[in-house]
Write a protein that holds these residues in place. Structure first.
Motif, short mmCIF file in Angstrom:
data_model
loop_
_atom_site.label_atom_id
_atom_site.label_comp_id
_atom_site.label_asym_id
_atom_site.label_seq_id
_atom_site.Cartn_x
_atom_site.Cartn_y
_atom_site.Cartn_z
N HIS A 190 0.83 -1.20 0.00
CA HIS A 190 0.00 0.00 0.00
C HIS A 190 0.87 1.26 0.00
CE1 HIS A 190 -3.69 2.31 0.72
NE2 HIS A 190 -2.96 3.04 1.55
N LEU A 191 1.89 1.28 0.85
CA LEU A 191 2.78 2.44 0.90
C LEU A 191 3.51 2.63 -0.42
CD1 LEU A 191 4.24 2.09 4.51
CD2 LEU A 191 2.68 3.86 3.67
N ASP A 192 3.87 1.53 -1.08
CA ASP A 192 4.54 1.64 -2.38
C ASP A 192 3.64 2.34 -3.40
OD1 ASP A 192 6.57 1.17 -4.32
OD2 ASP A 192 5.44 -0.56 -5.05
N ARG A 193 2.33 2.10 -3.31
CA ARG A 193 1.40 2.72 -4.26
C ARG A 193 1.16 4.20 -3.97
NH1 ARG A 193 -1.14 -2.32 -3.75
NH2 ARG A 193 -2.56 -1.57 -2.15
N VAL A 194 1.17 4.60 -2.69
CA VAL A 194 0.72 5.95 -2.35
C VAL A 194 1.86 6.94 -2.09
CG1 VAL A 194 -1.44 5.06 -1.41
CG2 VAL A 194 0.49 5.48 0.14
N LEU A 195 3.06 6.46 -1.82
CA LEU A 195 4.15 7.39 -1.51
C LEU A 195 4.80 7.93 -2.78
CD1 LEU A 195 6.01 5.66 1.48
CD2 LEU A 195 4.41 7.59 1.56
N PRO A 196 5.33 9.13 -2.72
CA PRO A 196 6.05 9.67 -3.89
C PRO A 196 7.23 8.79 -4.27
CG PRO A 196 5.62 11.40 -2.26
CD PRO A 196 5.28 10.10 -1.60
N GLU A 197 7.56 8.78 -5.53
CA GLU A 197 8.69 7.99 -6.00
C GLU A 197 9.98 8.48 -5.33
OE1 GLU A 197 10.88 6.83 -10.25
OE2 GLU A 197 8.97 7.92 -10.21
N GLY A 198 10.82 7.54 -4.92
CA GLY A 198 12.09 7.91 -4.32
C GLY A 198 12.09 7.92 -2.81
N VAL A 199 10.90 7.91 -2.18
CA VAL A 199 10.82 7.80 -0.72
C VAL A 199 11.09 6.35 -0.36
CG1 VAL A 199 9.36 8.02 1.32
CG2 VAL A 199 9.17 9.69 -0.54
N MET A 200 12.08 6.10 0.49
CA MET A 200 12.47 4.75 0.86
C MET A 200 11.98 4.42 2.27
SD MET A 200 13.90 3.77 -1.88
CE MET A 200 14.67 2.20 -1.40
N LEU A 201 11.86 3.12 2.56
CA LEU A 201 11.30 2.67 3.83
C LEU A 201 12.28 1.80 4.59
CD1 LEU A 201 7.75 1.66 2.52
CD2 LEU A 201 8.38 3.82 3.64
N HIS A 202 12.20 1.90 5.92
CA HIS A 202 12.93 0.99 6.81
C HIS A 202 11.90 0.28 7.68
CE1 HIS A 202 15.86 -0.69 9.60
NE2 HIS A 202 15.02 -0.32 10.57
N GLY A 203 11.91 -1.06 7.66
CA GLY A 203 10.95 -1.83 8.46
C GLY A 203 11.55 -2.22 9.80
N PHE A 204 10.95 -1.71 10.89
CA PHE A 204 11.43 -2.03 12.23
C PHE A 204 10.97 -3.42 12.65
CE2 PHE A 204 11.63 2.66 12.60
CZ PHE A 204 12.92 2.79 13.09
N GLY A 205 11.91 -4.28 13.04
CA GLY A 205 11.58 -5.57 13.58
C GLY A 205 10.92 -6.53 12.61
N VAL A 206 11.23 -6.41 11.33
CA VAL A 206 10.62 -7.29 10.33
C VAL A 206 11.19 -8.70 10.47
CG1 VAL A 206 10.46 -7.77 7.85
CG2 VAL A 206 10.12 -5.44 8.70
N LYS A 207 10.31 -9.68 10.48
CA LYS A 207 10.73 -11.08 10.60
C LYS A 207 11.65 -11.45 9.44
CE LYS A 207 6.36 -12.73 12.62
NZ LYS A 207 5.54 -11.51 12.46
N GLY A 208 12.68 -12.24 9.74
CA GLY A 208 13.59 -12.67 8.70
C GLY A 208 12.88 -13.48 7.63
N SER A 209 11.87 -14.27 8.03
CA SER A 209 11.14 -15.09 7.07
C SER A 209 10.34 -14.25 6.07
CB SER A 209 10.18 -16.03 7.81
OG SER A 209 9.27 -15.29 8.61
N ALA A 210 10.10 -12.98 6.40
CA ALA A 210 9.33 -12.11 5.51
C ALA A 210 10.18 -11.57 4.37
CB ALA A 210 8.74 -10.94 6.30
N LEU A 211 11.49 -11.66 4.53
CA LEU A 211 12.38 -11.06 3.54
C LEU A 211 12.16 -11.64 2.14
CD1 LEU A 211 14.64 -9.00 3.24
CD2 LEU A 211 16.29 -10.82 3.73
N SER A 212 11.89 -12.93 2.06
CA SER A 212 11.68 -13.57 0.75
C SER A 212 10.45 -13.03 0.04
CB SER A 212 11.54 -15.08 0.94
OG SER A 212 12.72 -15.63 1.50
N TYR A 213 9.48 -12.49 0.80
CA TYR A 213 8.27 -11.93 0.20
C TYR A 213 8.45 -10.45 -0.17
CZ TYR A 213 6.11 -16.07 2.29
OH TYR A 213 5.80 -17.36 2.65
N LEU A 214 9.46 -9.82 0.39
CA LEU A 214 9.64 -8.38 0.20
C LEU A 214 10.56 -8.04 -0.96
CD1 LEU A 214 10.07 -7.22 3.92
CD2 LEU A 214 8.03 -7.03 2.49
N LYS A 215 11.21 -9.03 -1.54
CA LYS A 215 12.22 -8.75 -2.54
C LYS A 215 11.66 -8.00 -3.75
CE LYS A 215 15.55 -11.28 -3.50
NZ LYS A 215 16.29 -12.36 -4.16
#
Length: 338
Positions: free
Chosen positions: A195-220
């Motif tokens: 959702h944030l990828d769709r609504v944020l301006p291009e070039g704004v980057m994100l840092h995920g606090f405490g993201v599970k390591g297992s989620a990394l494969s879905y975030l690539k």
């Protein structure tokens, strides 16, 4: 660019964990909690400032980020024991690569209903503004990382809209309340980031606090939007290992698991992306409550949140009794107007 893996450190004591982090040369992060000093006052544990000398132990690390530690503070102390001024003094005391804004987490264990989630969004917006203003005064605004909060994906969008001055290309924005969130589902980790990828301006980057390591494969698939994630999940593996072996969880064991966990996450950055069901959109409920008292309560909460965000009310001074009194005045006005 692959998503950067930031290793959360439990402390900065000069020992096996810090030595291993130096040897690994990975980006690291600490919480303000681990630098806190405490004392006993009239039988109560009282926050007594920062242990700034400990920061000298960070020498040799590749980089060091600072998190405000809002979740631990809420669960352990029932509130954030330090002020914005206190926290920003800490942020200015060391050349952190990035330091996060003070924020108010929205996990179910802290925010028990929808109204409390909304209250905490307003407080997060307010503290972001205060931290940014103080960072500008201290000349460290270039290292300031705004933090957005929420439960539903649209909550994060609301925070981002209110902090529009920070949503600029090249800025890294922290995304809070991630560590206890499911990967899939309408309020899952993937739904929030998509959702944030769709609504944020291009070039704004994100840092995920405490993201599970297992989620990394879905975030690539979101590497163009997610700059980094952090976690201290290896501490759980170390605790389980110690229990299974009937030994104490010493820092040497934690350091071993920290290196193993980091290596596993780095391998995941080179694995194929795993597909997951995308965000489902639900229409929000419409219409005002037909009960006059409930409508007055809702109006009071809305007006109070607006004042908090504008800086006219302190983000920690509102009580349930005050909301009731505010609503009573609005209710009386409605009766007079009827």
């Amino acid at each position: 660019m692959p998503i950067e893996i930031v290793v959360g450190l439990p402390h900065l004591s000069d020992g096996p964990i810090l030595k291993r982090a130096r040897d690994m040369q990975v980006p690291t992060l600490i919480s303000a909690n681990c630098l806190s000093r405490w004392r006993r006052h009239d039988g109560w544990r009282e926050w007594a400032g920062w242990r700034l000398a400990t920061l000298a132990n960070a020498r040799g690390l590749r980089s060091l980020d600072l998190d405000s530690g809002g979740y631990v503070a809420m669960v352990t102390y029932r509130g954030i024991p330090w002020t914005v001024e206190d926290y920003m003094a800490l942020a200015a005391s060391y050349p952190f690569r990035r330091f996060a804004s003070l924020d108010y987490c929205t996990e179910a264990g802290v925010a028990h209903d929808r109204e409390e989630v909304l209250d905490r969004l307003s407080r997060t917006i307010r503290t972001n503004r205060e931290c940014r203003s103080r960072a500008e005064d201290l000349g460290i605004a270039d290292r300031f990382m705004p933090v957005i909060q929420g439960r539903a994906p649209t909550d994060y969008e609301r925070c981002a809209d209110a902090l529009h001055w920070s949503m600029v290309p090249g800025r890294v924005v922290g995304v809070g309340s991630m560590c206890r969130r499911h990967v899939a589902g309408p309020e899952g980790l993937i739904a929030v980031f998509e959702h944030l990828d769709r609504v944020l301006p291009e070039g704004v980057m994100l840092h995920g606090f405490g993201v599970k390591g297992s989620a990394l494969s879905y975030l690539k698939g979101l590497e163009h939007r997610i700059a980094s994630i952090d976690s201290q999940a290896y501490g759980i593996a170390a605790r389980q290992d110690a229990l299974a072996r009937g030994i104490r969880k010493r820092d040497t064991l934690v350091a071993y698991h920290m290196e193993a966990w980091t290596a596993a996450q780095l391998r995941r950055t080179h694995e194929p992306t795993i597909a997951v069901q995308t965000e489902l959109t639900f229409a929000p409920p419409s219409g005002e409550s037909t009960d006059a008292w409930e409508a007055a309560i809702a109006q009071a909460r809305c007006q109070i949140r607006d004042l908090i965000e504008e800086g006219q009310l302190d983000h920690d001074e509102v009580t349930a009794g005050w909301i009731q009194e505010w609503a009573a005045d609005l209710y009386a006005e409605r009766l007079e107007a009827a």
